[in-house]
Structures are given as C-alpha cells and as structure tokens.
Write an enzyme that holds these catalytic residues in place. Structure first.
Site, PDB file in Angstrom:
ATOM      1  N   ASN A   9       0.876  -1.180   0.000  1.00 46.36           N
ATOM      2  CA  ASN A   9       0.000   0.000   0.000  1.00 46.36           C
ATOM      3  C   ASN A   9       0.907   1.222   0.000  1.00 46.36           C
ATOM      4  O   ASN A   9       1.511   1.541   1.017  1.00 46.36           O
ATOM      5  CB  ASN A   9      -0.894  -0.037   1.254  1.00 46.36           C
ATOM      6  CG  ASN A   9      -1.706   1.238   1.418  1.00 46.36           C
ATOM      7  OD1 ASN A   9      -1.773   2.071   0.508  1.00 46.36           O
ATOM      8  ND2 ASN A   9      -2.320   1.403   2.588  1.00 46.36           N
ATOM      9  N   LYS A  11       0.126   4.262  -0.215  1.00 45.32           N
ATOM     10  CA  LYS A  11      -0.483   5.473   0.378  1.00 45.32           C
ATOM     11  C   LYS A  11      -0.246   6.653  -0.563  1.00 45.32           C
ATOM     12  O   LYS A  11      -0.260   6.474  -1.780  1.00 45.32           O
ATOM     13  CB  LYS A  11       0.067   5.683   1.791  1.00 45.32           C
ATOM     14  CG  LYS A  11      -0.081   4.408   2.639  1.00 45.32           C
ATOM     15  CD  LYS A  11       0.200   4.575   4.089  1.00 45.32           C
ATOM     16  CE  LYS A  11       0.006   3.229   4.791  1.00 45.32           C
ATOM     17  NZ  LYS A  11       0.186   3.333   6.240  1.00 45.32           N
ATOM     18  N   HIS A  94      -9.332   1.442   5.500  1.00 46.92           N
ATOM     19  CA  HIS A  94      -8.010   1.585   6.122  1.00 46.92           C
ATOM     20  C   HIS A  94      -8.126   2.542   7.308  1.00 46.92           C
ATOM     21  O   HIS A  94      -8.913   3.488   7.272  1.00 46.92           O
ATOM     22  CB  HIS A  94      -7.009   2.124   5.093  1.00 46.92           C
ATOM     23  CG  HIS A  94      -5.595   2.053   5.580  1.00 46.92           C
ATOM     24  ND1 HIS A  94      -5.075   2.975   6.454  1.00 46.92           N
ATOM     25  CD2 HIS A  94      -4.610   1.159   5.332  1.00 46.92           C
ATOM     26  CE1 HIS A  94      -3.816   2.638   6.720  1.00 46.92           C
ATOM     27  NE2 HIS A  94      -3.512   1.547   6.058  1.00 46.92           N
ATOM     28  N   GLU A  96      -6.402   4.912   8.216  1.00 45.82           N
ATOM     29  CA  GLU A  96      -6.205   6.332   7.869  1.00 45.82           C
ATOM     30  C   GLU A  96      -7.486   6.916   7.276  1.00 45.82           C
ATOM     31  O   GLU A  96      -7.803   8.086   7.493  1.00 45.82           O
ATOM     32  CB  GLU A  96      -5.006   6.459   6.909  1.00 45.82           C
ATOM     33  CG  GLU A  96      -3.693   6.251   7.658  1.00 45.82           C
ATOM     34  CD  GLU A  96      -2.591   5.587   6.845  1.00 45.82           C
ATOM     35  OE1 GLU A  96      -2.657   5.581   5.604  1.00 45.82           O
ATOM     36  OE2 GLU A  96      -1.648   5.060   7.469  1.00 45.82           O
ATOM     37  N   GLU A 164      -4.844  -4.615  10.907  1.00 47.09           N
ATOM     38  CA  GLU A 164      -3.787  -3.623  11.012  1.00 47.09           C
ATOM     39  C   GLU A 164      -3.977  -2.845  12.316  1.00 47.09           C
ATOM     40  O   GLU A 164      -4.753  -1.877  12.355  1.00 47.09           O
ATOM     41  CB  GLU A 164      -3.845  -2.648   9.827  1.00 47.09           C
ATOM     42  CG  GLU A 164      -3.655  -3.296   8.482  1.00 47.09           C
ATOM     43  CD  GLU A 164      -3.130  -2.306   7.449  1.00 47.09           C
ATOM     44  OE1 GLU A 164      -2.093  -2.598   6.846  1.00 47.09           O
ATOM     45  OE2 GLU A 164      -3.732  -1.238   7.272  1.00 47.09           O
ATOM     46  N   GLY A 170       3.197   2.364  10.674  1.00 46.20           N
ATOM     47  CA  GLY A 170       4.184   3.421  10.475  1.00 46.20           C
ATOM     48  C   GLY A 170       5.000   3.757  11.717  1.00 46.20           C
ATOM     49  O   GLY A 170       5.672   4.780  11.775  1.00 46.20           O
ATOM     50  N   SER A 210       4.037  -2.066  10.232  1.00 51.63           N
ATOM     51  CA  SER A 210       5.493  -2.159  10.406  1.00 51.63           C
ATOM     52  C   SER A 210       6.065  -3.512   9.996  1.00 51.63           C
ATOM     53  O   SER A 210       6.980  -4.034  10.639  1.00 51.63           O
ATOM     54  CB  SER A 210       5.888  -1.807  11.854  1.00 51.63           C
ATOM     55  OG  SER A 210       5.535  -0.470  12.134  1.00 51.63           O
TER      56      SER A 210
HETATM   57  P1  13P Z   1       3.481   0.429   7.525  1.00 49.34           P
HETATM   58  O1  13P Z   1       3.923  -0.862   6.894  1.00 49.34           O
HETATM   59  O2  13P Z   1       4.207   1.623   6.997  1.00 49.34           O
HETATM   60  O3  13P Z   1       3.441   0.337   9.010  1.00 49.34           O
HETATM   61  O4  13P Z   1       1.940   0.657   7.049  1.00 49.34           O
HETATM   62  C1  13P Z   1       1.038  -0.367   7.184  1.00 49.34           C
HETATM   63  C2  13P Z   1      -0.210  -0.011   6.461  1.00 49.34           C
HETATM   64  O5  13P Z   1      -0.931   0.887   6.862  1.00 49.34           O
HETATM   65  C3  13P Z   1      -0.536  -0.776   5.249  1.00 49.34           C
HETATM   66  O6  13P Z   1      -1.826  -0.529   4.819  1.00 49.34           O
END
Ligand code: 13P
Length: 258
Positions: A9, A11, A94, A96, A164, A170, A210
């Site tokens: 992903n 983003k 997601h 976010e 997640e 992140g 992560s």
């Molecule tokens: P990270 O791998 O950067 O922690 O992000 C995970 C994520 O949100 C994947 O959708």
C-alpha cells in the site's frame, strides 16, 4: 490451501515516474508461484501501471473507492473506473480513512458490497488503537469492525481482511507474531460464526503494521496469517522483493540487517 498475498500500500507516495521505475525493478524479480503480489499505488499511477503490468504476474489494486456506481460525487472514483484500469483489489476502511477522513462502518460496508457486486476483491481493514488495546478492548473493536463492515454482505467468496493494529502502522513497532495470530484466529472464528467453516477456511487474513523483511517470515509462519499489507517497506523495490521472498532467501535478511 490459502494462497499467500503480499500487498504493498503505497499510500500518498510516488509520482508517476517513480512508480514506473519501481515497477520495472520489481518485474525483474522472481518469486515462487505460491504467492500473489499486489501493488496499490495512488490513483494517479493506476492507468500507466496497468499498461506496464499487462501480462505480468503482479496484481494492481486501489486504495479506496466510492460505493455509488456514478454520479455527482466530486473527487471520487467508482468501482467501474477501477475495473477499467485493471484493478483486481481495493483497500477499504483503512485506519487512515477511518481516522483522518471520518469513514464509518456503514460507509465501509456499502463500499464492500459494491466492490463484491462489481467483482473487485475488497481488502477490508480492521484494527484497534493503542488505547483500545491497553483497555483490553482489542477483540471487541475488531469484532465490531468485522461484523459491521460485513453487514448485509452475504457472499464473501472474494474477500480479504487485513488486521492492522493502528499502533503498529508506520511506527516501527509491529505486533508480535503471537499477538497478531491471536487476533487473526479470532477474526476467522467470527467469519465461521457468521458464514460457514468452508468460507472461514478459505478467507485470507493479512497482517499490516510495520512489516519489514526482517519480521515477515515469523509473522507468515503463523497459522492464520495468510499474507501482509505493507506500507513503508513496499516503497523500495529491493526491500519489497526481499519481503516477498520471505521464506526462501534467508541471505537477504542478513543483508537487510547489516
Ligand atoms: P506500515 O507498513 O508503513 O506500518 O503501514 C502499514 C499499512 O498501513 C498498510 O496498509
């Protein structure tokens, strides 16, 4: 036997030229047939990458979509538009989107229904915050998100769920394989309860938060972890290909860790 899904992903990262460079590098890599590889770039790169990936074994997905088929929804993108660009998957709900853009379970289940109806595989994301985990509410939150996210959804033959935990996204602090497995097994039991054993056994549940080349192998060794949804570590083709190869290229881990 569930086929592994290793998904990136991106983003809101990579302009088109960067996306194309990545894809050329990744396509030069080889991996076993037992895993599917998926890249979810920003909308702006989908068209060019779909051309680049014609005949390739890499799947293309989107990071979001609207639940209506068309209409006056400024700034939104429909399922048909994604299908037209060769998207096989779409990430929905997601954290976010939930936290920054206020998406709730009703909106998310409408999107899941539309994606399934249109034939794009939804990746429904669920996961608790650190406060919720500390309060011992992880299972309750995940249960609500899974069951509300799948409300009025009767056929989930082509659904993927991604666990997640928000605190792991992140942050460099991944859930331990045991923590992740506990929630994954719980999600599978919810699907068993709502649908059937056959559907639950078939469902792929990804872990995200992560994930990197050094921790992917142990996570993937868990019975109910069928793949990973990767943010930061999916942005670099070398790193992502090491991650895809988690169980056959031990040497790549040591290089990574040096
Ligand atoms: P990270 O791998 O950067 O922690 O992000 C995970 C994520 O949100 C994947 O959708």
């Amino acid at each position: 036997m569930r086929k592994q899904l290793i998904a990136g992903n991106w983003k809101m990262n990579k302009v088109l030229s960067e996306a194309a460079t990545f894809m050329i590098a990744l396509q030069a890599k080889h991996w076993p047939e037992d895993r599917e590889v998926l890249i979810c770039p920003p909308f702006t790169s989908l068209h060019a990458l779909s051309k680049e990936l014609e005949g390739s074994k890499i799947f293309l997905g989107a990071q979001n979509m609207h639940f209506k088929e068309n209409g006056a929804f400024t700034g939104e993108v429909s399922a048909d538009m994604l299908l037209d660009l060769g998207c096989s998957y779409v990430i929905l709900g997601h954290s976010e989107r939930r936290q920054v853009f206020g998406e709730d379970d009703t909106l998310i289940h409408n999107k899941v229904k539309t994606a399934l109806k249109k034939g794009i595989t939804p990746i429904l994301c669920v996961g608790e915050t650190s406060e919720e985990r500390r309060a011992g509410d992880t299972k309750q939150i995940v249960k609500m998100q899974v069951l509300h996210g799948l409300e009025e959804v009767h056929d989930i033959e082509d659904l993927v769920i991604a666990y997640e935990p928000v605190w792991a996204i992140g942050t460099g602090e991944n859930a331990t394989p045991q923590q992740a497995e506990e929630v994954h097994a719980y999600i599978r039991s919810l699907i068993y309860g709502k649908y059937s054993k056959r559907v639950a056994d078939k469902l792929r549940i990804l872990y995200g938060g992560s994930v990197n080349p050094a921790n992917v192998k142990e996570l993937m060794a868990q019975e109910d972890i069928d793949g990973v949804l990767v943010g930061g570590s999916s942005l670099d083709a070398e790193k992502f290909s090491k991650l895809i190869m988690h169980d056959v290229s031990e040497n790549s881990f040591s290089t990574e860790n040096q």
